[in-house]
Design an enzyme around this catalytic site. Structure first.
Site, mmCIF file in Angstrom:
data_model
loop_
_atom_site.group_PDB
_atom_site.id
_atom_site.type_symbol
_atom_site.label_atom_id
_atom_site.label_comp_id
_atom_site.label_asym_id
_atom_site.label_seq_id
_atom_site.Cartn_x
_atom_site.Cartn_y
_atom_site.Cartn_z
ATOM 1 N N MET A 30 56.731 -22.218 -17.861
ATOM 2 C CA MET A 30 56.507 -23.297 -18.824
ATOM 3 C C MET A 30 55.964 -22.726 -20.134
ATOM 4 S SD MET A 30 55.464 -26.660 -16.731
ATOM 5 C CE MET A 30 53.752 -26.298 -16.483
ATOM 6 N N GLY A 36 50.251 -12.621 -16.316
ATOM 7 C CA GLY A 36 50.802 -13.031 -15.015
ATOM 8 C C GLY A 36 52.315 -13.167 -15.128
ATOM 9 N N HIS A 37 52.746 -13.879 -16.176
ATOM 10 C CA HIS A 37 54.186 -14.018 -16.433
ATOM 11 C C HIS A 37 54.802 -12.639 -16.693
ATOM 12 C CE1 HIS A 37 52.671 -18.062 -18.033
ATOM 13 N NE2 HIS A 37 53.458 -18.404 -17.033
ATOM 14 N N GLN A 148 52.745 -15.633 -6.660
ATOM 15 C CA GLN A 148 51.949 -16.039 -5.491
ATOM 16 C C GLN A 148 50.837 -17.016 -5.886
ATOM 17 O OE1 GLN A 148 52.316 -15.687 -2.309
ATOM 18 N NE2 GLN A 148 50.343 -16.616 -1.821
ATOM 19 N N GLN A 153 54.314 -23.863 -4.380
ATOM 20 C CA GLN A 153 55.586 -23.856 -5.114
ATOM 21 C C GLN A 153 56.550 -22.839 -4.490
ATOM 22 O OE1 GLN A 153 55.734 -24.442 -9.472
ATOM 23 N NE2 GLN A 153 56.194 -22.280 -9.545
ATOM 24 N N SER A 185 46.021 -18.116 -16.008
ATOM 25 C CA SER A 185 46.746 -19.388 -16.039
ATOM 26 C C SER A 185 46.790 -19.883 -17.480
ATOM 27 C CB SER A 185 46.016 -20.419 -15.169
ATOM 28 O OG SER A 185 46.436 -21.722 -15.503
ATOM 29 N N SER A 186 47.896 -20.512 -17.842
ATOM 30 C CA SER A 186 47.994 -21.065 -19.195
ATOM 31 C C SER A 186 46.893 -22.102 -19.414
ATOM 32 C CB SER A 186 49.356 -21.719 -19.408
ATOM 33 O OG SER A 186 50.377 -20.813 -19.082
ATOM 34 N N ARG A 187 46.433 -22.724 -18.321
ATOM 35 C CA ARG A 187 45.419 -23.786 -18.435
ATOM 36 C C ARG A 187 44.009 -23.240 -18.640
ATOM 37 N NH1 ARG A 187 48.983 -26.778 -14.592
ATOM 38 N NH2 ARG A 187 49.624 -28.661 -15.701
HETATM 39 P P1 AMP Z 1 54.001 -21.475 -15.156
HETATM 40 O O1 AMP Z 1 54.401 -21.099 -16.524
HETATM 41 O O2 AMP Z 1 52.516 -21.705 -14.992
HETATM 42 O O3 AMP Z 1 54.838 -22.582 -14.575
HETATM 43 O O4 AMP Z 1 54.294 -20.213 -14.237
HETATM 44 C C1 AMP Z 1 55.550 -19.595 -14.199
HETATM 45 C C2 AMP Z 1 55.576 -18.563 -13.106
HETATM 46 O O5 AMP Z 1 54.560 -17.592 -13.335
HETATM 47 C C3 AMP Z 1 55.295 -19.163 -11.712
HETATM 48 O O6 AMP Z 1 56.135 -18.549 -10.750
HETATM 49 C C4 AMP Z 1 53.858 -18.814 -11.493
HETATM 50 O O7 AMP Z 1 53.496 -18.720 -10.135
HETATM 51 C C5 AMP Z 1 53.764 -17.466 -12.179
HETATM 52 N N1 AMP Z 1 52.374 -17.179 -12.536
HETATM 53 C C6 AMP Z 1 51.514 -17.964 -13.234
HETATM 54 N N2 AMP Z 1 50.299 -17.401 -13.302
HETATM 55 C C7 AMP Z 1 50.383 -16.223 -12.623
HETATM 56 C C8 AMP Z 1 49.451 -15.180 -12.324
HETATM 57 N N3 AMP Z 1 48.190 -15.223 -12.718
HETATM 58 N N4 AMP Z 1 49.901 -14.126 -11.609
HETATM 59 C C9 AMP Z 1 51.201 -14.065 -11.175
HETATM 60 N N5 AMP Z 1 52.118 -15.021 -11.426
HETATM 61 C C10 AMP Z 1 51.715 -16.087 -12.133
#
Ligand code: AMP
Length: 281
Positions: A30, A36-37, A148, A153, A185-187
């Site tokens: 998103m 992480g991404h 993970q 999800q 986390s983006s949040r």
């Molecule tokens: P999002 O943009 O939050 O929907 O996340 C997109 C992808 O990145 C999803 O598969 C998440 O699980 C992964 N993701 C988000 N945060 C992390 C993190 N801290 N470590 C590893 N993967 C992450």
């Protein structure tokens, strides 16, 4: 790096890559990208000649009182990070492209979507599964990369891919954390400095669970009790859930045996954070 905004152009690109025998790896996000991404993108790029990143803040996975409108967005920053990770294609569709007027079709996975986050966020996984199905339909990836960090999800998408006999492999990438253990986390950007300080208790409580299990504790209630106590010491925390569940069925377990997911969701103010660990007993 190329930016594609329509499904038809994305499908045409994917079809051409396939004709050329090039494997496609896909990382759905998103946006508001962080390390992480980046870790998903690195793995994707390493394992596939073509790495597709999608950026789409998906309205159908947000509840009416959730943060869809204020969800952080930063296109320039995301493009820079994507370039650095040598992404080949950013798929960047508009809401209208994904959900044109008159749109009526949803994909839903049953049972495992009603527990944990699904219990607190009704309809959330219907939105997630629908958008991932639509993105996969546009991209036809050989390998899908998920984090993970969003353990439920992962379970739900794996179930969909398996049930629909999609010829796509799902690769799961470990959670990337800040130095003090908070999962990226983006949040996290919503957190006040004090909430940010307190939010580390999520990871600390998971480490505590790990220690208790290493010492021989197998009673999930006792583990959850100790974790709850630790998190509640933080004045801004409000626990949504802490659960010990079977890693595959996501059903709660009384005694820990086999592969167990310890997952939690905690509010700090209005910000809801999730984290988890996988444990084999
Ligand atoms: P999002 O943009 O939050 O929907 O996340 C997109 C992808 O990145 C999803 O598969 C998440 O699980 C992964 N993701 C988000 N945060 C992390 C993190 N801290 N470590 C590893 N993967 C992450």
């Amino acid at each position: 790096m190329k930016i594609i905004t329509t499904i038809s152009k994305m499908q045409a690109f994917a079809a051409k890559a396939r004709r050329q025998g090039k494997q496609i790896g896909f990382v759905p996000t998103m946006g508001y990208l962080h390390q992480g991404h980046a870790s998903l993108l690195k793995k994707c790029k390493k394992e596939n000649p073509i790495c597709v990143l999608s950026i789409f803040v998906n309205p159908t996975q947000f509840g009416p009182n959730e943060d869809y409108r204020r969800y952080p967005r930063n296109k320039k920053h995301d493009e820079m990070l994507a370039k650095k990770e040598k992404v080949d294609i950013i798929f960047y569709p508009s809401v209208k492209e994904m959900y044109p007027s008159g749109y009526l079709t949803y994909v839903s996975v049953e049972k495992i979507t009603n527990v944990l986050c699904g219990h607190s966020r009704p309809g959330h996984f219907r939105g997630v599964v629908t958008i991932v199905a639509k993105l996969m339909n546009a991209i036809s990836p050989d390998i899908l990369y998920l984090g993970q960090k969003d353990a439920q999800q992962v379970a739900v998408i794996k179930q969909m891919v398996s049930d629909l006999r999609w010829p796509t492999r799902v690769n799961v990438v470990p959670t990337v954390r800040e130095k003090d253990g908070l999962a990226l986390s983006s949040r996290n950007r919503y957190l006040s400095p004090e909430a940010r300080r307190q939010a580390v208790s999520l990871y600390q409580s998971l480490c505590l669970a790990q220690k208790l299990i290493a010492k021989g504790e197998r009673d999930s209630r006792a583990i959850i009790q100790q974790m709850t106590k630790m998190i509640k010491q933080n004045s801004l925390s409000k626990i949504d859930y802490i659960s010990c569940v079977d890693a595959k069925t996501l059903l709660p377990v009384k005694r820990l045996k086999g592969d167990i997911l310890i997952a939690l969701a905690v509010f700090f103010g209005k910000t809801r954070l999730i984290d988890n660990i996988l444990i084999s007993t």
